[in-house]
Design an enzyme around this catalytic site. Structure first.
Site, mmCIF file in Angstrom:
data_model
loop_
_atom_site.group_PDB
_atom_site.id
_atom_site.type_symbol
_atom_site.label_atom_id
_atom_site.label_comp_id
_atom_site.label_asym_id
_atom_site.label_seq_id
_atom_site.Cartn_x
_atom_site.Cartn_y
_atom_site.Cartn_z
ATOM 1 N N ASP A 1 -8.060 11.938 3.344
ATOM 2 C CA ASP A 1 -8.577 12.826 2.310
ATOM 3 C C ASP A 1 -8.264 14.262 2.746
ATOM 4 O OD1 ASP A 1 -10.269 13.126 -0.112
ATOM 5 O OD2 ASP A 1 -11.748 13.947 1.270
ATOM 6 N N PHE B 1 -12.473 8.842 -6.760
ATOM 7 C CA PHE B 1 -13.229 8.215 -5.674
ATOM 8 C C PHE B 1 -13.031 6.717 -5.745
ATOM 9 C CE2 PHE B 1 -16.728 7.105 -2.895
ATOM 10 C CZ PHE B 1 -16.652 8.115 -1.949
ATOM 11 N N ASP C 1 -8.959 3.931 6.497
ATOM 12 C CA ASP C 1 -8.973 3.519 5.096
ATOM 13 C C ASP C 1 -8.295 4.555 4.197
ATOM 14 O OD1 ASP C 1 -11.054 5.365 5.451
ATOM 15 O OD2 ASP C 1 -12.588 4.122 4.510
ATOM 16 N N ARG D 1 -18.166 -2.197 0.044
ATOM 17 C CA ARG D 1 -17.132 -2.513 1.042
ATOM 18 C C ARG D 1 -16.610 -3.942 0.877
ATOM 19 N NH1 ARG D 1 -17.099 1.571 5.001
ATOM 20 N NH2 ARG D 1 -19.115 2.488 5.492
ATOM 21 N N GLY E 1 -14.553 1.853 7.688
ATOM 22 C CA GLY E 1 -13.712 1.674 6.512
ATOM 23 C C GLY E 1 -12.473 0.817 6.671
ATOM 24 N N LYS F 1 -4.831 10.599 -0.388
ATOM 25 C CA LYS F 1 -5.059 11.551 -1.488
ATOM 26 C C LYS F 1 -4.462 12.887 -1.070
ATOM 27 C CE LYS F 1 -9.769 9.943 -2.502
ATOM 28 N NZ LYS F 1 -11.140 10.480 -2.679
ATOM 29 N N ASP G 1 -16.325 2.362 1.181
ATOM 30 C CA ASP G 1 -17.672 2.405 0.600
ATOM 31 C C ASP G 1 -17.939 3.625 -0.262
ATOM 32 O OD1 ASP G 1 -17.783 4.293 2.874
ATOM 33 O OD2 ASP G 1 -19.929 4.337 2.435
HETATM 34 P P1 IMP Z 1 -10.973 13.033 5.779
HETATM 35 O O1 IMP Z 1 -11.430 13.242 7.178
HETATM 36 O O2 IMP Z 1 -11.453 14.112 4.863
HETATM 37 O O3 IMP Z 1 -9.489 12.783 5.654
HETATM 38 O O4 IMP Z 1 -11.749 11.798 5.230
HETATM 39 C C1 IMP Z 1 -11.457 10.533 5.515
HETATM 40 C C2 IMP Z 1 -12.668 9.704 5.252
HETATM 41 O O5 IMP Z 1 -13.361 10.140 4.070
HETATM 42 C C3 IMP Z 1 -12.269 8.295 4.956
HETATM 43 O O6 IMP Z 1 -12.181 7.548 6.144
HETATM 44 C C4 IMP Z 1 -13.392 7.825 4.076
HETATM 45 O O7 IMP Z 1 -14.463 7.334 4.849
HETATM 46 C C5 IMP Z 1 -13.868 9.041 3.349
HETATM 47 N N1 IMP Z 1 -13.336 9.077 1.972
HETATM 48 C C6 IMP Z 1 -12.426 9.937 1.467
HETATM 49 N N2 IMP Z 1 -12.144 9.654 0.185
HETATM 50 C C7 IMP Z 1 -12.903 8.570 -0.129
HETATM 51 C C8 IMP Z 1 -13.017 7.779 -1.318
HETATM 52 O O8 IMP Z 1 -12.372 7.982 -2.365
HETATM 53 N N3 IMP Z 1 -13.889 6.735 -1.235
HETATM 54 C C9 IMP Z 1 -14.611 6.451 -0.122
HETATM 55 N N4 IMP Z 1 -14.502 7.148 1.008
HETATM 56 C C10 IMP Z 1 -13.664 8.220 1.013
HETATM 57 MG MG MG Z 2 -14.143 6.330 6.789
#
Ligand code: IMP
Ligand code: MG
Length: 174
Positions: free
Chosen positions: A103, A152, A100, A165, A41, A131, A159
C-alpha cells in the site's frame, strides 16, 4: 460484519495467478532460498505459493515474521513495528519476502531492511496485491499477483478489522 463484499478475483483466478507467480519466482531465484511471510496477511498466500513451488521442484524453507502497521481502521497507522521475534537463520541466505498487499510501501521497506540487517545474501519481494497509486515511500515489488486501484480488499488472508481472512477469494469491500 455488515460490509458488502463483491468478488474481485475468484478462487480459480487466484489459483491460476499463484501458479504463474511460482513460475516467475522459479525462473528468477536460483538455488536454495527461504520464504519469509509477513503475518498475518500472508498466511494463505504463502501456504499456496510453497505448494505451487513444490510442483516446480523447488524446496524453499519457510519462516514468518509478525509486523503491525494497521489498526482497526482502513488507513495505515504510518508506523511499522516488529511485533515478535526477528527471523533467525537467514544470514547468507537468499530470501523471498512475501506480504499480502503493498500500500504505502512502508511495511515491505521495513521488512526488507530488517532482513538485510540480519545478513540475508539477497532479498526479493513478493506481494499478492499492489496498490501503486497509494505509495508514500519509493518501493517496487519484484513479484506482484494483482495490481488493484485504490479500493479496500479482503479475503485469501487479507482482513478488514480481523474479519474476512477466511474467504477463499479476493473481494472488494463496499
Ligand atoms: P503499507 O505498509 O502501507 O504498504 O501497508 C501494507 C499493509 O496494509 C498490508 O500488509 C495490509 O495489512 C494493509 N492493507 C493495505 N491495503 C489493504 C486493503 O485493501 N485491505 C486490507 N489490508 C490492507
Ligand atoms: Mg498486513
Amino acid at each position: 460484519m455488515t460490509e458488502k463484499i463483491e468478488t474481485l478475483h475468484d478462487q480459480a483466478a487466484v489459483a491460476a495467478r499463484v501458479a504463474a507467480l511460482a513460475g516467475e519466482i522459479d525462473r528468477a531465484i536460483p538455488g536454495d532460498f527461504t520464504i519469509v511471510g509477513i503475518l498475518k496477511g500472508s498466511f494463505i498466500f504463502v501456504a499456496d505459493l510453497v505448494r505451487a513451488l513444490d510442483a516446480l521442484g523447488r524446496r524453499p524453507r519457510v519462516d514468518f515474521i509478525r509486523l503491525s502497521s494497521y489498526g482497526a481502521a482502513k488507513e495505515s497507522a504510518g508506523e511499522v513495528r516488529l511485533a515478535g521475534a526477528a527471523p533467525a537463520g537467514i544470514a547468507a541466505r537468499k530470501v523471498l519476502l512475501v506480504d499480502d498487499i503493498v500500500d504505502t510501501g512502508r511495511t515491505l521497506v521495513y521488512a526488507r531492511d530488517l532482513l538485510q540487517a540480519q545478513g540475508a545474501q539477497d532479498v526479493w519481494t513478493c506481494a499478492l496485491a499492489d496498490k501503486p497509486s497509494r505509495r508514500e515511500v519509493a518501493f517496487t515489488a519484484d513479484f506482484v499477483g494483482f495490481e488493484v486501484p485504490d479500493i479496500f480488499i479482503v479475503g485469501y488472508g487479507i482482513d478488514f478489522d480481523e474479519n474476512y481472512r477466511h474467504l477463499p477469494y479476493i473481494g472488494k469491500v463496499d
